[in-house]
Motif scaffolding. Structure first.
Motif, mmCIF file in Angstrom:
data_model
loop_
_atom_site.group_PDB
_atom_site.id
_atom_site.type_symbol
_atom_site.label_atom_id
_atom_site.label_comp_id
_atom_site.label_asym_id
_atom_site.label_seq_id
_atom_site.Cartn_x
_atom_site.Cartn_y
_atom_site.Cartn_z
ATOM 1 N N ILE A 85 0.843 -1.207 0.000
ATOM 2 C CA ILE A 85 0.000 0.000 0.000
ATOM 3 C C ILE A 85 0.877 1.256 0.000
ATOM 4 O O ILE A 85 0.635 2.193 -0.767
ATOM 5 C CB ILE A 85 -0.965 -0.008 1.205
ATOM 6 C CG1 ILE A 85 -1.978 -1.137 1.042
ATOM 7 C CG2 ILE A 85 -1.660 1.337 1.356
ATOM 8 C CD1 ILE A 85 -2.827 -1.397 2.275
ATOM 9 N N TYR A 86 1.897 1.247 0.834
ATOM 10 C CA TYR A 86 2.819 2.381 0.924
ATOM 11 C C TYR A 86 3.467 2.677 -0.433
ATOM 12 O O TYR A 86 3.464 3.817 -0.903
ATOM 13 C CB TYR A 86 3.872 2.079 1.995
ATOM 14 C CG TYR A 86 5.094 2.959 1.981
ATOM 15 C CD1 TYR A 86 5.011 4.306 2.345
ATOM 16 C CD2 TYR A 86 6.336 2.442 1.628
ATOM 17 C CE1 TYR A 86 6.148 5.111 2.351
ATOM 18 C CE2 TYR A 86 7.467 3.240 1.631
ATOM 19 C CZ TYR A 86 7.368 4.571 1.985
ATOM 20 O OH TYR A 86 8.484 5.365 1.989
ATOM 21 N N PHE A 87 4.036 1.633 -1.068
ATOM 22 C CA PHE A 87 4.728 1.851 -2.333
ATOM 23 C C PHE A 87 3.760 2.176 -3.468
ATOM 24 O O PHE A 87 4.075 2.998 -4.325
ATOM 25 C CB PHE A 87 5.616 0.654 -2.692
ATOM 26 C CG PHE A 87 6.954 0.705 -2.007
ATOM 27 C CD1 PHE A 87 7.932 1.597 -2.413
ATOM 28 C CD2 PHE A 87 7.228 -0.128 -0.938
ATOM 29 C CE1 PHE A 87 9.163 1.658 -1.777
ATOM 30 C CE2 PHE A 87 8.455 -0.082 -0.290
ATOM 31 C CZ PHE A 87 9.426 0.813 -0.711
ATOM 32 N N ARG A 88 2.575 1.578 -3.502
ATOM 33 C CA ARG A 88 1.600 1.895 -4.550
ATOM 34 C C ARG A 88 1.243 3.376 -4.491
ATOM 35 O O ARG A 88 1.239 4.070 -5.497
ATOM 36 C CB ARG A 88 0.345 1.032 -4.433
ATOM 37 C CG ARG A 88 -0.696 1.357 -5.522
ATOM 38 C CD ARG A 88 -1.788 0.348 -5.599
ATOM 39 N NE ARG A 88 -1.339 -0.986 -5.928
ATOM 40 C CZ ARG A 88 -1.000 -1.384 -7.165
ATOM 41 N NH1 ARG A 88 -1.061 -0.545 -8.169
ATOM 42 N NH2 ARG A 88 -0.612 -2.623 -7.384
ATOM 43 N N GLU A 89 0.964 3.873 -3.284
ATOM 44 C CA GLU A 89 0.625 5.290 -3.121
ATOM 45 C C GLU A 89 1.797 6.176 -3.538
ATOM 46 O O GLU A 89 1.624 7.166 -4.245
ATOM 47 C CB GLU A 89 0.236 5.543 -1.649
ATOM 48 C CG GLU A 89 -0.207 6.969 -1.354
ATOM 49 C CD GLU A 89 0.933 7.963 -1.112
ATOM 50 O OE1 GLU A 89 1.982 7.590 -0.542
ATOM 51 O OE2 GLU A 89 0.770 9.123 -1.515
ATOM 52 N N LEU A 90 2.981 5.821 -3.110
ATOM 53 C CA LEU A 90 4.173 6.597 -3.439
ATOM 54 C C LEU A 90 4.393 6.645 -4.950
ATOM 55 O O LEU A 90 4.584 7.715 -5.531
ATOM 56 C CB LEU A 90 5.382 5.970 -2.739
ATOM 57 C CG LEU A 90 6.734 6.662 -2.914
ATOM 58 C CD1 LEU A 90 7.524 6.545 -1.623
ATOM 59 C CD2 LEU A 90 7.526 6.065 -4.041
ATOM 60 N N PHE A 91 4.351 5.481 -5.614
ATOM 61 C CA PHE A 91 4.589 5.416 -7.056
ATOM 62 C C PHE A 91 3.521 6.176 -7.836
ATOM 63 O O PHE A 91 3.824 6.868 -8.801
ATOM 64 C CB PHE A 91 4.657 3.967 -7.531
ATOM 65 C CG PHE A 91 5.833 3.192 -6.991
ATOM 66 C CD1 PHE A 91 6.988 3.815 -6.561
ATOM 67 C CD2 PHE A 91 5.779 1.808 -6.907
ATOM 68 C CE1 PHE A 91 8.065 3.089 -6.057
ATOM 69 C CE2 PHE A 91 6.844 1.070 -6.416
ATOM 70 C CZ PHE A 91 7.994 1.713 -5.993
ATOM 71 N N GLU A 92 2.256 6.051 -7.437
ATOM 72 C CA GLU A 92 1.176 6.771 -8.119
ATOM 73 C C GLU A 92 1.344 8.278 -7.960
ATOM 74 O O GLU A 92 1.163 9.035 -8.919
ATOM 75 C CB GLU A 92 -0.190 6.334 -7.590
ATOM 76 C CG GLU A 92 -0.616 4.978 -8.100
ATOM 77 C CD GLU A 92 -1.941 4.485 -7.507
ATOM 78 O OE1 GLU A 92 -2.464 5.107 -6.557
ATOM 79 O OE2 GLU A 92 -2.440 3.459 -8.007
ATOM 80 N N ALA A 93 1.690 8.727 -6.763
ATOM 81 C CA ALA A 93 1.877 10.159 -6.516
ATOM 82 C C ALA A 93 2.990 10.732 -7.384
ATOM 83 O O ALA A 93 2.856 11.826 -7.940
ATOM 84 C CB ALA A 93 2.175 10.406 -5.038
ATOM 85 N N VAL A 94 4.072 9.993 -7.545
ATOM 86 C CA VAL A 94 5.187 10.478 -8.355
ATOM 87 C C VAL A 94 4.814 10.449 -9.835
ATOM 88 O O VAL A 94 5.031 11.426 -10.557
ATOM 89 C CB VAL A 94 6.474 9.668 -8.078
ATOM 90 C CG1 VAL A 94 7.581 10.051 -9.053
ATOM 91 C CG2 VAL A 94 6.945 9.889 -6.648
ATOM 92 N N GLN A 95 4.243 9.350 -10.308
ATOM 93 C CA GLN A 95 3.921 9.262 -11.735
ATOM 94 C C GLN A 95 2.877 10.300 -12.152
ATOM 95 O O GLN A 95 2.950 10.864 -13.226
ATOM 96 C CB GLN A 95 3.438 7.866 -12.120
ATOM 97 C CG GLN A 95 3.220 7.763 -13.629
ATOM 98 C CD GLN A 95 3.306 6.369 -14.160
ATOM 99 O OE1 GLN A 95 4.175 5.607 -13.777
ATOM 100 N NE2 GLN A 95 2.413 6.036 -15.050
#
Length: 168
Positions: A85-95
């Protein structure tokens, strides 16, 4: 042939600028390959969660034999389940451009499904006209294990201190 005389007609183009541009491009590509492949930090490029580039340092860190085992995978396949969940949110926010850069720390999985601690940075870049995420990562497993061990030791000392005080 005009009036019995043969003529040769020719046209010339100055292609020196094009040749210079081609040479500069080859040199730039060579520098890019040296930089990306020999860099000691792991590097991953992905778009819409699909991995499109990795360097040799990532293959070594993640214990993959060659790039074909990683390319086109979903980046989330490298992330340990409890950090998904942490990495999905992080990656989506950056992309999506909500954040152009984010630092991170968490657990990932190697090719052999062993968990390792990683730390790094995610940056939003343009790659072939598409918003792409560039990750630079390093393995911090040893550092993290020492940190966890020190926290556990400090907690044990606190408990022992409380026990000693209560027995006095």
């Amino acid at each position: 042939t005009i009036d019995g005389t043969d003529y040769l007609l020719g046209m010339g183009f100055d292609i020196s600028q094009r040749k210079q541009a081609e040479k500069a491009l080859r040199e730039s590509e060579a520098l890019y390959r040296i930089f990306a492949e020999r860099m000691t930090e792991s590097v991953i490029l992905f778009h819409d969660f699909k991995i499109i580039f990795v360097n040799d340092a990532l293959l070594a860190m993640q214990k993959y034999g060659d790039k074909s085992q990683v390319l086109k995978k979903n980046i989330m396949e490298l992330v340990a389940e409890e950090f998904a969940i942490y990495f999905r949110e992080l990656f989506e926010a950056v992309q999506k451009g909500i954040n152009n850069e984010r630092y991170f720390q968490g657990r990932w999985l190697t090719h052999e499904n062993a968990e390792i601690w990683v730390a790094g940075r995610a940056n939003r870049i343009q790659w072939k006209g598409l918003p792409t995420v560039l990750l630079t990562i390093r393995d911090i497993t040893e550092e993290k294990q020492k940190e966890i061990s020190m926290q556990e030791e400090a907690e044990n000392l606190r408990r022992e201190n409380v026990n000693l005080r209560s027995s006095m």
